[in-house]
Motif scaffolding. Structure first.
Motif, PDB file in Angstrom:
ATOM      1  N   ASP A  90     -37.741  57.014  64.473  1.00  0.00           N
ATOM      2  CA  ASP A  90     -37.964  58.086  63.500  1.00  0.00           C
ATOM      3  C   ASP A  90     -39.422  58.206  63.069  1.00  0.00           C
ATOM      4  N   CYS A  91     -40.263  57.357  63.616  1.00  0.00           N
ATOM      5  CA  CYS A  91     -41.640  57.315  63.114  1.00  0.00           C
ATOM      6  C   CYS A  91     -42.577  58.265  63.859  1.00  0.00           C
ATOM      7  N   VAL A  92     -43.615  58.687  63.155  1.00  0.00           N
ATOM      8  CA  VAL A  92     -44.656  59.537  63.731  1.00  0.00           C
ATOM      9  C   VAL A  92     -45.768  58.623  64.245  1.00  0.00           C
ATOM     10  N   ASN A  93     -45.799  58.416  65.543  1.00  0.00           N
ATOM     11  CA  ASN A  93     -46.809  57.526  66.150  1.00  0.00           C
ATOM     12  C   ASN A  93     -48.183  58.176  66.079  1.00  0.00           C
ATOM     13  N   HIS A  94     -49.197  57.348  66.032  1.00  0.00           N
ATOM     14  CA  HIS A  94     -50.548  57.920  66.012  1.00  0.00           C
ATOM     15  C   HIS A  94     -51.544  56.979  66.653  1.00  0.00           C
ATOM     16  N   LEU A  95     -52.704  57.544  66.919  1.00  0.00           N
ATOM     17  CA  LEU A  95     -53.741  56.839  67.669  1.00  0.00           C
ATOM     18  C   LEU A  95     -54.970  56.588  66.791  1.00  0.00           C
ATOM     19  N   VAL A  96     -55.539  55.403  66.958  1.00  0.00           N
ATOM     20  CA  VAL A  96     -56.830  55.075  66.356  1.00  0.00           C
ATOM     21  C   VAL A  96     -57.722  54.605  67.494  1.00  0.00           C
ATOM     22  N   ALA A  97     -58.989  54.974  67.473  1.00  0.00           N
ATOM     23  CA  ALA A  97     -59.934  54.486  68.490  1.00  0.00           C
ATOM     24  C   ALA A  97     -61.288  54.291  67.821  1.00  0.00           C
ATOM     25  N   TYR A  98     -62.053  53.354  68.356  1.00  0.00           N
ATOM     26  CA  TYR A  98     -63.391  53.184  67.789  1.00  0.00           C
ATOM     27  C   TYR A  98     -64.331  52.499  68.767  1.00  0.00           C
ATOM     28  N   ALA A  99     -65.602  52.774  68.588  1.00  0.00           N
ATOM     29  CA  ALA A  99     -66.669  52.133  69.366  1.00  0.00           C
ATOM     30  C   ALA A  99     -67.568  51.380  68.400  1.00  0.00           C
ATOM     31  N   LEU A 100     -67.839  50.116  68.730  1.00  0.00           N
ATOM     32  CA  LEU A 100     -68.693  49.268  67.886  1.00  0.00           C
ATOM     33  C   LEU A 100     -69.821  48.687  68.731  1.00  0.00           C
ATOM     34  N   PRO A 101     -70.915  48.282  68.099  1.00  0.00           N
ATOM     35  CA  PRO A 101     -71.943  47.567  68.860  1.00  0.00           C
ATOM     36  C   PRO A 101     -71.331  46.341  69.520  1.00  0.00           C
ATOM     37  N   TRP A 102     -71.756  46.060  70.728  1.00  0.00           N
ATOM     38  CA  TRP A 102     -71.247  44.935  71.505  1.00  0.00           C
ATOM     39  C   TRP A 102     -71.362  43.614  70.753  1.00  0.00           C
ATOM     40  N   ILE A 103     -70.272  42.850  70.736  1.00  0.00           N
ATOM     41  CA  ILE A 103     -70.302  41.492  70.177  1.00  0.00           C
ATOM     42  C   ILE A 103     -69.582  40.568  71.145  1.00  0.00           C
ATOM     43  N   ASP A 104     -70.230  39.481  71.538  1.00  0.00           N
ATOM     44  CA  ASP A 104     -69.590  38.505  72.409  1.00  0.00           C
ATOM     45  C   ASP A 104     -68.554  37.685  71.645  1.00  0.00           C
ATOM     46  N   VAL A 105     -67.459  37.326  72.314  1.00  0.00           N
ATOM     47  CA  VAL A 105     -66.487  36.407  71.727  1.00  0.00           C
ATOM     48  C   VAL A 105     -67.159  35.066  71.445  1.00  0.00           C
ATOM     49  N   MET A 106     -68.008  34.635  72.376  1.00  0.00           N
ATOM     50  CA  MET A 106     -68.823  33.439  72.138  1.00  0.00           C
ATOM     51  C   MET A 106     -70.284  33.880  72.124  1.00  0.00           C
ATOM     52  N   THR A 107     -71.065  33.331  71.227  1.00  0.00           N
ATOM     53  CA  THR A 107     -72.471  33.707  71.147  1.00  0.00           C
ATOM     54  C   THR A 107     -73.179  33.359  72.457  1.00  0.00           C
ATOM     55  N   PRO A 108     -74.272  34.040  72.773  1.00  0.00           N
ATOM     56  CA  PRO A 108     -75.021  33.724  74.008  1.00  0.00           C
ATOM     57  C   PRO A 108     -75.421  32.250  74.064  1.00  0.00           C
ATOM     58  N   GLU A 109     -75.740  31.660  72.902  1.00  0.00           N
ATOM     59  CA  GLU A 109     -76.124  30.245  72.865  1.00  0.00           C
ATOM     60  C   GLU A 109     -74.958  29.361  73.319  1.00  0.00           C
ATOM     61  N   VAL A 110     -73.759  29.663  72.788  1.00  0.00           N
ATOM     62  CA  VAL A 110     -72.581  28.874  73.168  1.00  0.00           C
ATOM     63  C   VAL A 110     -72.283  29.075  74.652  1.00  0.00           C
ATOM     64  N   GLN A 111     -72.434  30.299  75.131  1.00  0.00           N
ATOM     65  CA  GLN A 111     -72.168  30.547  76.548  1.00  0.00           C
ATOM     66  C   GLN A 111     -73.135  29.773  77.433  1.00  0.00           C
ATOM     67  N   ALA A 112     -74.383  29.634  76.982  1.00  0.00           N
ATOM     68  CA  ALA A 112     -75.392  28.939  77.793  1.00  0.00           C
ATOM     69  C   ALA A 112     -75.080  27.438  77.900  1.00  0.00           C
ATOM     70  N   ARG A 113     -74.636  26.825  76.813  1.00  0.00           N
ATOM     71  CA  ARG A 113     -74.309  25.397  76.863  1.00  0.00           C
ATOM     72  C   ARG A 113     -72.878  25.163  77.330  1.00  0.00           C
TER      73      ARG A 113
END
Lengths: 308, 308
Positions: free
Chosen positions: A117-140
């Motif tokens: 019975d629900c009215v489905n709807h859409l949300v979308a967005y674009a954000l500045p890129w953020i890594d799940v792990m910081t570049p420092e963590v990825q390097a080590r």
């Protein structure tokens, strides 16, 4: 709109029932079942140097997830793609994290407890890129905690439907932080490796690349890694991975849209190799981004939509 | 404010980061981890004829849930109680459904993936009373579907922490509707009865009242039913309930804040008794509401707060 000095969308642009708004202003009702029952599905695609990566694959997966959960917002696939392009275009960003969410919404008539019975709807967005792990963590190399909490079983909720029901993952993540680790992986109740908060798992053993066959999202980055292994002649397989194999791996890495190929250098108390990303992990990471530079699976962002 | 003709809060009042607003205008950011990770906990208390029912018990449970999930919005218990009173007062409602939600929020600094870095916050709202099952369904007894999907295990997420991660419950509910049933109950992977979407389960067998010892919220209405059984000298027990016992029960009923004691007259293909609520279920339901009339566990709503 693309004048960054005065662009109200520079920190992110969103599409919702209120039309296009700065991402920080995009909201949903506290009564939306997408919130109060986590009755929604989502997907995330990234933009690298002005181009979407594997946009059609993400739209395919999102469509399957929506079908499985019987979610049908009014926007069709072409309209959804246009919305994603326009969100990125409004920000003017060349590198971005782009999300789409289908929500159950609220019942057409008050008092109904029926999802249909629900009215489905859409949300979308674009954000500045953020890594799940910081570049420092990825390097080590990330330090990975093996959580004590078992992953929700596939039988209870299909893990290939990308979802926000992160309770078990959040518990694992808090445990990881308590112990000084960067992030966590969960095993299922039978002791097989599944996934972590926002990423797929990979294990390298005796020159072979393995990724779990259960308890995991069908990751687009995971698929890309398997393709890269094929191109490079590296043996790779989707297979059951007992916890002992993870703890005894030659190399470990994770894969996610919001970070790509991210090497792990420690698993629990075990230090892998020389406490730095393993050679195969580093090679796949380098190749993943080099292929991006070469335009692999690229869809140029339609920046002109900022002025639509 | 209590002039219903002109009361903008008559359809519901909410408290959120925007202060007090009509409930339909209460919103959260689409970027809030309370949404994007379902990283939140909630509670629901009801108001009957101008008085909260077991308000302190609900506040106790909510406090435990928040502690378990490390959620700490700035409002203390006294302030939270005042907010709940004021939400009801603003609506002017004598019978209401009153929710409180603690959300993880968003990181203080951009880019953090750590729950500990987030600014937690509180949402609360009062809505006109709505039964989980309509009065008509309650009169004939609900038709209960036994879902094919197993309940998320207690080990993966503590079911006593009231949460919005309803994926398995929603799947069961959609199955129930597909088969023409009113609602669903889920068993766990070992075949023991747990709970349904928004209610605890009770089974009556040989004059004894049983409620599951696993996979279930520590329901306040459930606790009330057990107390009523004690007052009436009806044997009652929290115990494992195999699916076969549910299917072979003399009577079945459900219990929830948003509906009280709600009898079941059919379980799957099985018709219980005379296809109407069983005598013990009907007696407990009648007693539950009669005790309300008598002021049992009642906290009068501070309606004067509408003018605060």
């Amino acid at each position: 709109m693309n004048d960054l000095a005065g662009n109200i969308y520079a920190a992110g642009a969103a599409y919702s029932e209120d039309g296009y708004v700065p991402a920080s202003q995009a909201k949903i009702s506290v009564l939306d079942w997408g919130f109060t029952r986590s009755d929604c599905t989502y997907d995330v695609v990234h933009v690298f140097k002005g181009g979407f990566f594997r946009l059609e694959d993400h739209l395919d997966r999102f469509a399957v997830s929506m079908r499985k959960r019987r979610l049908a917002p009014p926007e069709d696939r072409a309209k959804l793609a246009e919305i994603l392009h326009r969100c990125v275009a409004l920000t003017g960003l060349q590198d971005a994290y782009v999300a789409m969410v289908a929500l159950r919404g609220r019942p057409r008539v008050g008092g109904s407890r029926r999802p249909a019975d629900c009215v489905n709807h859409l949300v979308a967005y674009a954000l500045p890129w953020i890594d799940v792990m910081t570049p420092e963590v990825q390097a080590r190399g990330g330090h990975l905690w093996i959580a004590s909490v078992p992953r929700v079983p596939d039988a209870s909720f299909d893990p290939t439907v990308k979802n926000y029901m992160w309770g078990d993952l959040t518990t694992g993540l808090m445990e990881a932080h308590d112990h000084g680790f960067d992030t966590a992986v969960l095993c299922d109740a039978q002791g097989f490796v599944t996934e972590g908060p926002g990423f797929n798992m990979f294990v390298v053993k005796d020159g072979k690349v393995l990724t779990p066959d259960r308890g995991s999202l069908g990751g687009i980055t995971r698929m890309s890694v398997l393709e890269l292994c094929g191109l490079e002649g590296i043996p790779a397989e989707i297979a059951p991975i007992p916890r002992a194999l993870l703890e005894d791996a030659d190399e470990v890495f994770t894969a996610t849209t919001a970070g790509g190929v991210m090497p792990i250098s420690r698993v629990g108390s075990r230090i892998l190799g020389n406490d730095r990303p393993g050679p195969l992990s580093a090679k796949l990471r380098e190749l993943y981004w080099r292929k991006h530079e070469e335009g692999w699976h690229r869809t140029p962002v339609r920046y002109e939509l900022a002025h639509a």
